[in-house]
Design a protein around this motif. Sequence first.
Motif, mmCIF file in Angstrom:
data_model
loop_
_atom_site.group_PDB
_atom_site.id
_atom_site.type_symbol
_atom_site.label_atom_id
_atom_site.label_comp_id
_atom_site.label_asym_id
_atom_site.label_seq_id
_atom_site.Cartn_x
_atom_site.Cartn_y
_atom_site.Cartn_z
ATOM 1 N N PRO B 4 0.830 -1.208 0.000
ATOM 2 C CA PRO B 4 0.000 0.000 0.000
ATOM 3 C C PRO B 4 0.862 1.255 0.000
ATOM 4 O O PRO B 4 2.035 1.228 0.381
ATOM 5 C CB PRO B 4 -0.771 -0.085 1.327
ATOM 6 C CG PRO B 4 -0.495 -1.426 1.905
ATOM 7 C CD PRO B 4 0.765 -1.931 1.276
ATOM 8 N N ALA B 5 0.242 2.368 -0.415
ATOM 9 C CA ALA B 5 0.874 3.667 -0.225
ATOM 10 C C ALA B 5 0.867 3.993 1.270
ATOM 11 O O ALA B 5 0.164 3.349 2.047
ATOM 12 C CB ALA B 5 0.100 4.721 -1.019
ATOM 13 N N SER B 6 1.631 4.985 1.644
ATOM 14 C CA SER B 6 1.739 5.315 3.073
ATOM 15 C C SER B 6 0.412 5.815 3.649
ATOM 16 O O SER B 6 -0.390 6.420 2.938
ATOM 17 C CB SER B 6 2.784 6.421 3.272
ATOM 18 O OG SER B 6 4.055 5.888 3.098
ATOM 19 N N PHE B 7 0.222 5.535 4.906
ATOM 20 C CA PHE B 7 -0.951 6.049 5.623
ATOM 21 C C PHE B 7 -0.575 6.094 7.091
ATOM 22 O O PHE B 7 0.458 5.550 7.506
ATOM 23 C CB PHE B 7 -2.183 5.146 5.403
ATOM 24 C CG PHE B 7 -1.935 3.707 5.748
ATOM 25 C CD1 PHE B 7 -2.062 3.252 7.055
ATOM 26 C CD2 PHE B 7 -1.562 2.802 4.755
ATOM 27 C CE1 PHE B 7 -1.818 1.923 7.372
ATOM 28 C CE2 PHE B 7 -1.317 1.469 5.067
ATOM 29 C CZ PHE B 7 -1.436 1.033 6.379
ATOM 30 N N ASP B 8 -1.443 6.709 7.861
ATOM 31 C CA ASP B 8 -1.232 6.717 9.301
ATOM 32 C C ASP B 8 -2.204 5.723 9.924
ATOM 33 O O ASP B 8 -3.296 5.532 9.405
ATOM 34 C CB ASP B 8 -1.441 8.124 9.853
ATOM 35 C CG ASP B 8 -0.452 8.412 10.969
ATOM 36 O OD1 ASP B 8 0.075 7.425 11.543
ATOM 37 O OD2 ASP B 8 -0.217 9.597 11.261
ATOM 38 N N TYR B 9 -1.797 5.153 11.023
ATOM 39 C CA TYR B 9 -2.572 4.076 11.624
ATOM 40 C C TYR B 9 -2.930 4.430 13.056
ATOM 41 O O TYR B 9 -2.089 4.917 13.809
ATOM 42 C CB TYR B 9 -1.713 2.803 11.589
ATOM 43 C CG TYR B 9 -2.248 1.622 12.375
ATOM 44 C CD1 TYR B 9 -3.059 0.660 11.779
ATOM 45 C CD2 TYR B 9 -1.899 1.445 13.719
ATOM 46 C CE1 TYR B 9 -3.520 -0.432 12.499
ATOM 47 C CE2 TYR B 9 -2.358 0.348 14.445
ATOM 48 C CZ TYR B 9 -3.165 -0.581 13.833
ATOM 49 O OH TYR B 9 -3.616 -1.666 14.539
ATOM 50 N N ARG B 10 -4.191 4.240 13.401
ATOM 51 C CA ARG B 10 -4.617 4.452 14.782
ATOM 52 C C ARG B 10 -5.420 3.233 15.214
ATOM 53 O O ARG B 10 -6.294 2.761 14.483
ATOM 54 C CB ARG B 10 -5.524 5.691 14.895
ATOM 55 C CG ARG B 10 -4.829 7.002 14.597
ATOM 56 C CD ARG B 10 -3.946 7.449 15.774
ATOM 57 N NE ARG B 10 -3.327 8.726 15.495
ATOM 58 C CZ ARG B 10 -2.197 8.905 14.818
ATOM 59 N NH1 ARG B 10 -1.548 7.840 14.328
ATOM 60 N NH2 ARG B 10 -1.699 10.097 14.615
ATOM 61 N N GLY B 28 -10.611 11.305 4.956
ATOM 62 C CA GLY B 28 -9.390 10.540 4.676
ATOM 63 C C GLY B 28 -9.270 9.271 5.493
ATOM 64 O O GLY B 28 -8.311 8.520 5.321
ATOM 65 N N ALA B 29 -10.223 9.026 6.379
ATOM 66 C CA ALA B 29 -10.097 7.873 7.277
ATOM 67 C C ALA B 29 -10.951 6.707 6.813
ATOM 68 O O ALA B 29 -12.037 6.893 6.271
ATOM 69 C CB ALA B 29 -10.497 8.277 8.692
ATOM 70 N N ARG B 30 -10.432 5.518 7.010
ATOM 71 C CA ARG B 30 -11.216 4.309 6.761
ATOM 72 C C ARG B 30 -11.093 3.396 7.976
ATOM 73 O O ARG B 30 -10.038 3.301 8.586
ATOM 74 C CB ARG B 30 -10.684 3.550 5.540
ATOM 75 C CG ARG B 30 -10.901 4.233 4.200
ATOM 76 C CD ARG B 30 -12.347 4.201 3.732
ATOM 77 N NE ARG B 30 -12.871 2.857 3.520
ATOM 78 C CZ ARG B 30 -12.851 2.214 2.355
ATOM 79 N NH1 ARG B 30 -12.328 2.797 1.290
ATOM 80 N NH2 ARG B 30 -13.363 1.017 2.233
ATOM 81 N N VAL B 31 -12.204 2.725 8.286
ATOM 82 C CA VAL B 31 -12.176 1.722 9.344
ATOM 83 C C VAL B 31 -11.591 0.442 8.768
ATOM 84 O O VAL B 31 -11.905 0.057 7.644
ATOM 85 C CB VAL B 31 -13.614 1.464 9.858
ATOM 86 C CG1 VAL B 31 -13.660 0.234 10.759
ATOM 87 C CG2 VAL B 31 -14.139 2.689 10.585
ATOM 88 N N VAL B 53 -8.308 3.379 10.828
ATOM 89 C CA VAL B 53 -8.721 3.233 12.221
ATOM 90 C C VAL B 53 -9.015 1.755 12.441
ATOM 91 O O VAL B 53 -9.983 1.212 11.905
ATOM 92 C CB VAL B 53 -9.959 4.108 12.525
ATOM 93 C CG1 VAL B 53 -10.415 3.883 13.958
ATOM 94 C CG2 VAL B 53 -9.628 5.573 12.267
ATOM 95 N N ASP B 54 -8.143 1.116 13.191
ATOM 96 C CA ASP B 54 -8.235 -0.331 13.427
ATOM 97 C C ASP B 54 -9.209 -0.568 14.582
ATOM 98 O O ASP B 54 -8.993 -0.089 15.700
ATOM 99 C CB ASP B 54 -6.832 -0.862 13.766
ATOM 100 C CG ASP B 54 -6.816 -2.363 14.032
ATOM 101 O OD1 ASP B 54 -7.906 -2.978 14.118
ATOM 102 O OD2 ASP B 54 -5.707 -2.911 14.165
ATOM 103 N N ILE B 55 -10.283 -1.295 14.302
ATOM 104 C CA ILE B 55 -11.291 -1.533 15.354
ATOM 105 C C ILE B 55 -11.232 -2.969 15.882
ATOM 106 O O ILE B 55 -12.141 -3.411 16.572
ATOM 107 C CB ILE B 55 -12.720 -1.211 14.851
ATOM 108 C CG1 ILE B 55 -13.085 -2.107 13.650
ATOM 109 C CG2 ILE B 55 -12.857 0.264 14.502
ATOM 110 C CD1 ILE B 55 -14.575 -2.128 13.359
ATOM 111 N N ASN B 56 -10.155 -3.676 15.573
ATOM 112 C CA ASN B 56 -10.108 -5.081 15.987
ATOM 113 C C ASN B 56 -10.087 -5.286 17.500
ATOM 114 O O ASN B 56 -10.389 -6.379 17.974
ATOM 115 C CB ASN B 56 -8.903 -5.780 15.347
ATOM 116 C CG ASN B 56 -9.193 -6.156 13.901
ATOM 117 O OD1 ASN B 56 -9.973 -7.060 13.638
ATOM 118 N ND2 ASN B 56 -8.605 -5.421 12.965
#
Lengths: 168, 297, 801
Positions: B4-10, B28-31, B53-56
């Motif tokens: 993937p291209a770069s992204f930020d992770y929360r 710009g955010a995806r779950v 946005v990691d909801i795991n």
Amino acid sequence: MQVSINVNGTDYNAEVEPRHLLVRFLREDLRLTGTHWGCDTSNCGTCVVLLDGEPVKSCTVLAAMASGHSVRTVEGLEGPDGLDPVQQGFMEEHGLQCGFCTPGMMLTARALLDRNHDPSEEQIREAISGQLCRCTGYLNIVRAVRWAAEHQARAQTESPSQSETAGV
Amino acid sequence: MQVPASFDYRRAESVDDALALLERYGDGARVIAGGHSLLPMMKLRLARPEYLVDINDLTELDYLRLDGDRLRIGALTRHRKLLESEVVEHFFPIFTDAERVIADPPVRNRGTIGGSLCQADPSEDLSAVCSALAAEVVIRGRGGERVVPVHEFYRGPYETAVGVGEMLVEVRIPVRHRAGSAYEKVERKAGDWAVAAAGAALALAQDGRIEVAGIGLAAVGADAVHARAAEELLRGREPSEELFAEAGRRAGDDCEPVADNRGTAEYKRHLAAELTSRALRRAAARAAAGVEAGAGV
Amino acid sequence: MTTVEHAEHVDVEESAPTAAPPEERPIGYGRLKRKEDPRFVRGKGNYVDDVLLPGMLHGAVLRSPFAHARIVSIDTSAAEAHPKVKAVITGKTLEGLGLAWMPTLSMDTQAVLATDKVRFQGQEVAFVVAEDHYAARDAVELIDIEYEPLPAVIDARRAMDADAPVIRDDKEGRTDNHIFDWEAGDPEAANAVFERADVVVRQEMLYPRVHPAPLETCGCVASMDPVEGKLTLWETCQAPHAHRTLVAMVAGIPEQKIRIVAPDIGGGFGNKVGIYPGYVCAVVGSIVTGKPVKWMEDRSENLMSTSFARDYHMTGEIAATRDGKILGIRADVLADHGAFNGTAQPTKYPAGFFHIFTGSYDIEAAHCKVTGVYTNKAPGGVAYACSFRVTEAVYLVERMVDCLANELGRDPAELRMQNLLRPEQFPYENKTGWTYDSGDYPTTLRKAMDIAGYEQLREEQRRRRAEGKPMGIGVSFFTEVVGAGARKHFDILGLGMADGCELRVHPTGKAVVRLSVQTQGQGHETTFAQIVAEELGIPPEDIQVVHGDTDQTPFGLGTYGSRSTPVSGAAAAVVARKVRDKARLIAGAMLEVSPDDLDWEKGRWFVRGDPSAGKSIQEIALAAHGTLELPEGVEGHLEATTVYNPPNLTFPYGAYICVVDVDPGTGVVKVRRFIAVDDCGTRINPMIIEGQVHGGLADGVGMALMQLIGFDEDGNCLSGSFMDYLLPTALEVPDWELGYTVTPSPHHPIGAKGIGESATVGSPPAVVNAVMDAIGVRHADMPLTPSRVWHAMHGGVGAPQ
């Protein structure tokens, strides 16, 4: 970003890009090259590892997502008492040829046998149906898993204990 | 390999935390949950979210609860859990039918019902299942929750009613008495997306007539998740082979499939009809068997 | 699901005279567990992508989005400005080095990086070298290219139209897309039998474009040592020695300064025979940066740009008498070779061994004509587990025989039995110039029918049909032609197809055998040790098999076309016999008797008439390295070399029966049973042979039912990932039911014929014949997806594109 992943019983702490894929983390950062990759779309299953004991496609998991979890790879199959019955079964029944899909197949087999000590041929085929093999035509893989089911000591299915910590 | 291209992770620690992150990062955010639709798109660089946005970790969204006359399914419930649930199989065998043929076992270990519905791929199976079952979905934002019928949730290919700063948190399915349901899918191989698929859910009245009928379709057109004309035909009628064949024909006539690698439009239209009839037949048989067994449903 | 294992039920007289009885650890032939497995099951295989060198950089290729377009401009400045990028290479860079174009395996040229225009979607246009893989991929996106799209030729049948755009205008004087015309057989004799035949059946068919799709994609690590001037190239490669010579010729690097290492290979199936532009770019990248450069394709690159297979538009004709005697067969073929003619065929044979299309039948005349054309599709046309177009040939003839059976209302197995070559006709010279070495075809077909319970299956079929449940039984009988071949007739780019082999027995009686062929999973480390063990009596575990490294092994042409056992296997047996002969001289000296008075039993020479007086091969090895006075003309040590030049090809064959059920409402095909009886001559390791057959059968089911590299009208590839290029899983294939017969090859040192590709060749027609039998349709082209089967049942279906 910082990740902390337990792999085959060892905690690894590393600084990674958020986009770093788990399969690349295992292969490049930890040099556990037994986990292979074969596609980009999570179709081939070559990259299967166990995440908290269950098969997942490590090309479609971010290292960041695996942080705080435990991963088992092919390098973690062999125990202090020797090869896992699944590994023996693959050798006994000629369940591999080029060896590329083999680690993922064996890990899925391990997870299956942990839940079901006596899987039928149909259950084995279903369990490996998310993983491709181009060499064996699958029959000997099914036989290898059956061999392991028949030969594994029931007690010997525990995963290695968590002990050391290492930075990478 | 593709990356993937770069992204930020929360990583979200709670639903509120997730909603705050989604609101903060906006468009710009995806779950990300299972990631098996999103990550391949990102690797192909067809999707380029700035934030994931990691909801795991939101285990509070991982549940199956029978609550009065409905089943409540948390958005983070994995396919595998749905497949293996006896409650689901008892009340909604259509789910079990479908889960058996969704992707493959390792993908089902990760993929979630919320992710499947929010991806809103016209070939996606659970949208058809939920459509047949007349499910409702619960969408939460910082301002509160709203409940949306699944027919209004789906807004076209890859578009849903979930707005910026919101997330899907629950799927609700009405439990009906004297009910039966089934899912029929044609795929080119195990793990493939549907060439076409049809789900049917029936509930019978005391006199054996069809009281409630739901039919959901997959992969037969951008707006053909729901076969209304066929449903209308069925309501109030006595179940029969002829009726199911006619309902199938209506479902086939109503859809707008497009030709692709999986098949011609003509074939898919035929499948919509054929699979609708088959699903209705099995749904009716299951309803009848349930009544006969005195299962109280 | 059938669990019977028929392979074990074999009559004694059918066993090879040299076959050892089954045992745990045979010294020689038999079921021996593989020597390579302990590393693979531990995850300790060493594949190209596992290679990590200090300072290694990573390459990525920018590819064309268009099938046909003129390149107006290329701007690499943004990519070069990326902080992690070390080099950006374009066609212009390569032109300066004389490397913008490279020769193909068919003596054509192929662009390494496009300079003038792009000729297929996915063609290589630029190469980025960066510090890590992510950066290389990111930088590829920063290259800005302006294209001027051109009309594309996608359908081979339009390639020769007067208004078709000329694809290869890079070639001086080119005015069309024609590549070659080639024919075999006797057209007049064929015309004569067709004129007097009672029945002539004609059928057009397409063997669609497919891809070998090994699970490991292609790639390399190139490391140029700037001080030594030596290039080491780790490659996913089926033919390391041929690659070394080609790299020397193309790049102008002295051949002794090139080392090709093909480590463990994650499947090849023909995909890893050729040299791809990415390899050349990685080499140039290493030269330019002074650092090792790794380049691994992603899956889309593999499917869209590396060697595809088939794409043969065929028209078959079969002539017969009314009572079913086949008189002649004709074939007219249009071969789609893509944008560059990169097909891997011996020079004399631009259509490979397609002229084996006369099949297994005793016919009077045959003729075929093949025309090759350029299209705006990926180049290649490799032997995808097909032994040089044998797959296409077998499919044609086996479909045509079924079409004839359909026309005559005959049972397809019975019609084949009537026309099969008889054992006494061998060696048999067919009507296109091949000499089939050995065979007992009727026995093999009968055996397959017995395992299947053929007559009962036909009975069941009648019953089910009456119930409206279509069931089909498909038969195929194939003759393969493998093991190329005699130097005089077979070469790739002028390199003759003979294989070297070296064997050295160490003082302690352990041995090392060095091969030119390269395993991609076939188990060479096991079977070649068994061949030497059989000849010398040294246990296989004491024999180290060295392969896959040109600095360590003798020259040879590599592994494809099922040639490992027929050519290198023969070389291993011959070199072992040379060692055995030398051991006899040394044993004579040790025992102080004339070598002529010695007899051999596996592992020792002994005095004729006195078996107790003898010397084991281990004792002889020690003496050969010791102080024993050797006879006149005998040098010390125990070793030999050979180059094996095959006198003829070998002709494995088999009878396959497939049983399918078809859902008439959806067209879904379920392969219920598959029976395969193979004859590959002498069987070295039955376990490995069965594994090879299993894999080929699954591949054949995949090709028949789902595999297709498809294109839209603009030349966009529609099968660029495993979401759309479908390969069978464990749920689409049945439990294989195997059997075998053994008719050793008379001209091969150990009678072995090769088995690697038989099942891939023989199974697709069996599956297609079964589906046609089920739905009562004469022909429909592969892949028989549900949609295509349903259309075939309702008015017909055209060829896929």
